[in-house]
Design an enzyme around this catalytic site. Structure first.
Site, mmCIF file in Angstrom:
data_model
loop_
_atom_site.group_PDB
_atom_site.id
_atom_site.type_symbol
_atom_site.label_atom_id
_atom_site.label_comp_id
_atom_site.label_asym_id
_atom_site.label_seq_id
_atom_site.Cartn_x
_atom_site.Cartn_y
_atom_site.Cartn_z
ATOM 1 N N SER A 149 3.982 -97.153 48.445
ATOM 2 C CA SER A 149 4.893 -97.022 47.307
ATOM 3 C C SER A 149 5.437 -95.622 47.076
ATOM 4 C CB SER A 149 4.207 -97.511 46.029
ATOM 5 O OG SER A 149 4.103 -98.917 46.030
ATOM 6 N N LYS A 194 9.121 -95.470 46.705
ATOM 7 C CA LYS A 194 9.895 -95.694 45.482
ATOM 8 C C LYS A 194 10.561 -94.426 44.953
ATOM 9 C CE LYS A 194 7.331 -99.799 43.947
ATOM 10 N NZ LYS A 194 6.192 -99.950 44.830
ATOM 11 N N SER A 208 4.757 -98.558 39.359
ATOM 12 C CA SER A 208 4.880 -98.913 40.779
ATOM 13 C C SER A 208 5.075 -100.412 40.966
ATOM 14 C CB SER A 208 3.656 -98.433 41.567
ATOM 15 O OG SER A 208 3.979 -98.262 42.925
#
Length: 317
Positions: free
Chosen positions: A57, A60, A114
């Site tokens: 993640s 992101k 997240s």
């Protein structure tokens, strides 16, 4: 010519020897690490920083930059669609299909909590759709000089999203120039109206808001392939630094690495070690997550692990 080459070789060997001699005695559980002093670019801590690995993640941050670069309307309403559901890892989400939120709220959930559905919806609703989003990501990667980075999708669930600690320092530095990203990633919590009810979401980085920490940017990541990952920009002892931690085996190891690095930067007790961190870290910040074990008790400065009562489905990190 041969003499010049010999001199150059001797100089390079001398620099390498000096670097090895000056290397800090910081024990790290993360497999790839890079800590750089902001502004000067001076490397403070390094371990396998050029290894190409999945980044989970941490992706992101790139998703957020591309969305913000497009200058899209943050008040525009986005409905979470069945297409946004994770069918690769089957991760859980607290954002139900059919929920309608502003793009700004979706961005908040993607970065702070997240949330994978939120990140997927940002790409799906990008002008031109996922293909145009992917093209914009590729352009951003090239613009930042991240030559060892490949990003296939917006969430980080795919192991095809790969990079190096060295490249991710570049990404973190760029992300820190976006006020929305620094604000969101350093929020500890946010209450958002979802389908008529108030839902409280929390930052996935337990160090955000913790006593003694001055964090200017944060993003965690986890998949089975990537392990526990972390990007942070911190201020300690008057120094500003960016740290990238990749592929730690457990959340506790990731946190202890961050604590160790901060102790090294501040010069606290000379040299930091994992054992010192284990003794000094707040119990609330040290929770083993490897396998099905959790920290249940602290005795004589050592953590004692006990089996958890039941397994939990992993959420996005």
């Amino acid at each position: 010519m041969i003499r010049k080459l010999a001199v150059a070789l001797l100089l390079s060997c001398s620099v390498a020897a000096a670097s090895a001699a000056d290397a800090p005695d910081v024990r790290l559980g993360s497999q790839s690490v890079l800590v750089v002093e902001d502004g000067t670019g001076k490397v403070l801590v390094e371990k396998n920083s050029t290894a190409i690995v999945p980044i989970a993640s941490l992706t992101k941050l790139m998703t957020a930059m591309v969305v913000l670069d497009a200058k899209l309307d943050m008040e525009e309403q986005i409905s979470i669609d069945q297409q946004d559901v994770d069918v690769l890892k089957h991760s859980t989400s607290r954002v139900p299909v059919g929920a309608t939120l502003s793009r700004g709220e979706v961005l908040q959930l993607a970065l702070m909590s997240s949330d994978n559905r939120a990140a997927a919806s940002l790409a799906r609703t990008f002008p031109g759709g996922p293909a145009a989003f992917k093209a914009a990501v590729d352009r951003k990667i090239r613009a930042l000089g991240m030559a060892q980075t490949r990003i296939a999708e917006p969430t980080g669930l795919s192991p095809a999203n790969t990079s190096t600690a060295a490249d991710l320092v570049k990404m973190a530095t760029a992300a820190a120039a976006y006020p929305d990203i620094t604000r969101i990633t350093t929020d500890t919590r946010e209450v958002i109206n979802v389908k008529g009810r108030s839902v409280e979401y929390h930052n996935t980085n337990r160090l955000v808001g913790a006593k003694g920490w001055d964090i200017g940017l944060s993003k965690t990541g986890y998949t089975e392939e990537a392990g526990r990952c972390l990007i942070m920009r911190i201020k300690a002892a008057g120094k500003n630094a960016t740290m990238v931690l990749l592929n730690a085996r457990a959340n506790s190891a990731r946190i202890m690495d961050a604590l160790n690095i901060r102790r090294f930067i501040t010069g606290d007790e000379g040299r930091a070690t994992t054992s010192r961190v284990a003794r000094s870290a707040p119990a609330s910040l040290i929770k083993a997550s490897a396998g099905r074990m959790k920290v249940s008790k602290v005795s004589n400065g050592r953590k004692k692990a006990a089996p958890s009562k039941k397994p939990r489905r992993r959420r996005a990190d």
